[in-house]
Write a protein that holds these residues in place. Structure first.
Motif, PDB file in Angstrom:
ATOM      1  N   ARG A 215      -0.980  -4.024  -8.000  1.00 41.17           N
ATOM      2  CA  ARG A 215      -0.334  -3.974  -9.314  1.00 41.17           C
ATOM      3  C   ARG A 215       1.168  -4.217  -9.201  1.00 41.17           C
ATOM      4  O   ARG A 215       1.757  -5.002  -9.961  1.00 41.17           O
ATOM      5  CB  ARG A 215      -0.586  -2.615  -9.971  1.00 41.17           C
ATOM      6  CG  ARG A 215      -0.004  -2.501 -11.391  1.00 41.17           C
ATOM      7  CD  ARG A 215      -0.080  -1.095 -11.924  1.00 41.17           C
ATOM      8  NE  ARG A 215       0.749  -0.174 -11.174  1.00 41.17           N
ATOM      9  CZ  ARG A 215       2.075  -0.090 -11.294  1.00 41.17           C
ATOM     10  NH1 ARG A 215       2.726  -0.874 -12.146  1.00 41.17           N
ATOM     11  NH2 ARG A 215       2.756   0.788 -10.575  1.00 41.17           N
ATOM     12  N   LYS A 216       1.802  -3.573  -8.216  1.00 43.83           N
ATOM     13  CA  LYS A 216       3.245  -3.733  -8.032  1.00 43.83           C
ATOM     14  C   LYS A 216       3.596  -5.147  -7.565  1.00 43.83           C
ATOM     15  O   LYS A 216       4.595  -5.730  -8.013  1.00 43.83           O
ATOM     16  CB  LYS A 216       3.758  -2.700  -7.020  1.00 43.83           C
ATOM     17  CG  LYS A 216       3.719  -1.266  -7.536  1.00 43.83           C
ATOM     18  CD  LYS A 216       4.234  -0.299  -6.476  1.00 43.83           C
ATOM     19  CE  LYS A 216       4.224   1.140  -6.985  1.00 43.83           C
ATOM     20  NZ  LYS A 216       4.697   2.092  -5.939  1.00 43.83           N
TER      21      LYS A 216
ATOM     22  N   PRO B  52      -9.839   1.038  -4.834  1.00 46.72           N
ATOM     23  CA  PRO B  52      -9.041   2.246  -5.079  1.00 46.72           C
ATOM     24  C   PRO B  52      -7.900   2.401  -4.071  1.00 46.72           C
ATOM     25  O   PRO B  52      -6.863   2.973  -4.388  1.00 46.72           O
ATOM     26  CB  PRO B  52     -10.070   3.371  -4.920  1.00 46.72           C
ATOM     27  CG  PRO B  52     -11.372   2.739  -5.296  1.00 46.72           C
ATOM     28  CD  PRO B  52     -11.287   1.345  -4.779  1.00 46.72           C
ATOM     29  N   HIS B  53      -8.102   1.859  -2.881  1.00 49.75           N
ATOM     30  CA  HIS B  53      -7.091   2.005  -1.830  1.00 49.75           C
ATOM     31  C   HIS B  53      -5.880   1.110  -2.065  1.00 49.75           C
ATOM     32  O   HIS B  53      -4.742   1.507  -1.782  1.00 49.75           O
ATOM     33  CB  HIS B  53      -7.731   1.685  -0.468  1.00 49.75           C
ATOM     34  CG  HIS B  53      -6.748   1.702   0.669  1.00 49.75           C
ATOM     35  ND1 HIS B  53      -6.185   2.866   1.152  1.00 49.75           N
ATOM     36  CD2 HIS B  53      -6.216   0.685   1.407  1.00 49.75           C
ATOM     37  CE1 HIS B  53      -5.350   2.573   2.148  1.00 49.75           C
ATOM     38  NE2 HIS B  53      -5.359   1.262   2.319  1.00 49.75           N
ATOM     39  N   ASN B  54      -6.089  -0.105  -2.588  1.00 45.94           N
ATOM     40  CA  ASN B  54      -4.971  -1.051  -2.682  1.00 45.94           C
ATOM     41  C   ASN B  54      -4.576  -1.414  -4.108  1.00 45.94           C
ATOM     42  O   ASN B  54      -3.708  -2.266  -4.306  1.00 45.94           O
ATOM     43  CB  ASN B  54      -5.309  -2.344  -1.920  1.00 45.94           C
ATOM     44  CG  ASN B  54      -6.427  -3.145  -2.583  1.00 45.94           C
ATOM     45  OD1 ASN B  54      -6.845  -2.870  -3.711  1.00 45.94           O
ATOM     46  ND2 ASN B  54      -6.935  -4.137  -1.876  1.00 45.94           N
TER      47      ASN B  54
END
Length: 538
Positions: free
Chosen positions: A365-366, A358-360
């Motif tokens: 994704r980018k 959840p943090h990264n």
């Protein structure tokens, strides 16, 4: 805001300084007393006590007399009324029976700012002792073990001061300096690692500090932060940050010349049609160019009206090469050719081996999006350039900076007045996409075009250099990207200071995120070379 009287090792001259932080007082004192660059400390003039926390500074009486000294220099006191006053406190005579004793107690019985029972807990990290003594930089895991061990030791003693952190750090670093040295992927020394070591330990100690102590100090810190928001970011009040990394920020006037002579050459440069003669005139008027840039109080465009040649990339790069003491254009393209595609591959591999959390997950994704866009564009334009363009974007995303603080893509028909005005240089691309081979490139600042590059690679280069040439601190939301470009591509690695501006004054010289990326990339290059050697061998 408190007011202090500050002197150097001599009682005169004296200057008045009004700042609410140690870093602020030191910076203003260096400037007003015309002290050479270096690491300094603040002391109370009357007793030599070191002031090492902003809270202690704020508790002093107005117009308290302070002394600024180099970090490694001891304060020996001053002569007053013919008698030498030193930081040795002498107790009154004490009567015991019929005998009178005079007792002296030295304020220097223990190392500066250090508790007498404070000692480095070497045994708590003896499992990395061999690595400490190897003469090579520590691995990140070993560094964390040392930091955590020292922090646990201080917390157990209920000692949360920066002074004690500094004392332990200096003892460990002094014994094993090579272990804490920070180098880039090419083995170039970035920093001796002392400030990063101290910042990491102090941050860990504060993390472990009891909540009641955090809250009390946090309220004070918030007041300081609120005041910092009102700091002027105008370049001409921050020469300390503007001159960072430069070798000729404000050189002396050429021997035998006057300002009038320089102005005469500037007037000739305005109308000169010969490119050869113009190069010569721009070289001879470098002093006046820096004087106009460093002393300006209006918009940058007002200076560029006086020096329109600085809007041309050839003259601008010549100016920057003199300013920074290196062939900026050559260094930039050499690094791009040798490492640009390897950096892209590093980010590609990072996406494939890093587990999504959840943090990264947004960062991953980018990164994957830009990787895919780069690969797709390569097949369309039949050039490797899209991978380099994607690589720059991936640096920003990896370091969690905001792309729009550095880069802006607009439609080719967008007029200049519709582009958001910024108080720092911005790279503007007009085209269908960042990979558009017919795109136009602009470096914008204060709502105006200040440079017009001819390619994407040149655009990224000129954008970065404009911060040094035109005296701008790095943007808050893009400072890590800018520092990586500074250190990795241009090899600008001063051993002190930074270009992140006054609000980052108490942070490490080398940004931790930038340090991590440079270390990881160096390790990646080593693995890549080893794998390549193995492929050739077998």
């Amino acid at each position: 805001m408190p007011l202090f009287t500050v002197t150097g090792r001599e009682p005169f001259p004296k200057v008045l300084v009004s700042k609410n932080s140690i870093e602020g007082v030191i910076g203003a004192s260096i400037q007003k007393l015309k002290l050479p660059p270096g690491n300094y400390k603040l002391l109370l003039e009357k007793n030599g006590a070191i002031i090492d926390e902003d809270e202690l500074l704020s508790a002093l009486q107005p117009e308290s007399e302070l002394v600024i000294l180099p970090l490694d220099e001891d304060w020996q006191g001053r002569e007053k009324g013919g008698e030498f006053q030193s930081p040795i406190a002498v107790t009154p005579n004490i009567s015991i029976g019929t005998r009178t004793l005079s007792v002296e107690k030295s304020s220097r019985s223990t190392p500066r700012g250090r508790s007498s029972d404070l000692a480095v807990p070497w045994t708590s990290f003896e499992n990395v002792q061999g690595e400490l003594e190897s003469g090579s930089p520590l691995q990140p895991r070993s560094f964390r073990i040392i930091v955590h061990s020292l922090a646990n030791y201080l917390v157990a003693k209920k000692d949360f001061t920066r002074t004690s952190c500094n004392s332990l750090v200096r003892e460990v670093h002094g014994k094993h300096p090579e272990a804490f040295a920070i180098k880039d992927a090419d083995g170039v020394l970035l920093s001796n690692g002392l400030s990063s070591f101290l910042a990491s330990l102090y941050e860990r100690v504060n993390l472990l500090k009891p909540p009641e102590l955090k809250n009390r100090k946090g309220a004070k810190r918030q007041l300081i932060d609120d005041e910092d928001d009102n700091l002027s970011w105008d370049h001409n009040v921050n020469p300390k940050y503007d001159s960072y990394g430069c070798v000729a920020w404000q050189p002396p006037l050429p021997e035998g010349e006057t300002r009038k002579d320089q102005e005469s050459k500037r007037a000739r440069a305005l109308v000169e049609e010969s490119s050869v003669v113009l190069v010569d005139l721009m070289g001879k008027t470098y002093w006046l160019q820096r004087m106009d840039l460093n002393s300006r109080k209006g918009d940058l465009v007002d200076v560029l009206i006086l020096w329109p040649a600085l809007k041309d990339s050839t003259h601008f790069l010549m100016h920057c090469s003199t300013l920074l003491g290196k062939d900026c254009n050559g260094i930039w393209y050499d690094t791009l050719r040798s490492q640009g595609h390897i950096l892209f591959k590093y980010f590609d591999d990072y996406c494939s081996i890093t587990k999504s959390t959840p943090h990264n997950q947004e960062q991953l994704r980018k990164l994957k999006d830009f990787s895919e866009q780069g690969h797709t564009a390569v097949s369309e334009v039949r050039s490797k350039q899209p991978l380099i363009t994607s690589m720059f974007m991936m640096i920003m995303i990896y370091l969690l900076d905001k792309i729009d603080s550095i880069f802006c893509l607009v439609d080719v028909d967008t007029p200049e007045e519709n582009v958001p005005a910024t108080d720092r240089p911005l790279l503007l691309v007009k085209g269908r996409s960042m990979f558009d081979e017919g795109a136009q490139y602009f470096i914008m600042c204060e709502g105006k075009t200040i440079l017009q590059p001819t390619s994407m690679n040149e655009a990224f280069m000129l954008h970065f250099l404009s911060f040094f040439a035109f005296n701008y601190n790095y943007p808050d939301d893009g400072r890590k990207y800018m520092e990586f470009i500074q250190r990795h591509f241009f090899k600008i690695n001063p051993m002190e200071g930074h270009k992140r501006g006054p609000k980052a004054a108490r942070t490490s010289i080398l940004d931790p995120s930038v340090k991590k990326l440079m270390t990881n990339f160096s390790n990646f290059k080593t693995r890549l070379a080893r794998d390549l050697s193995a492929d050739i061998l077998f």
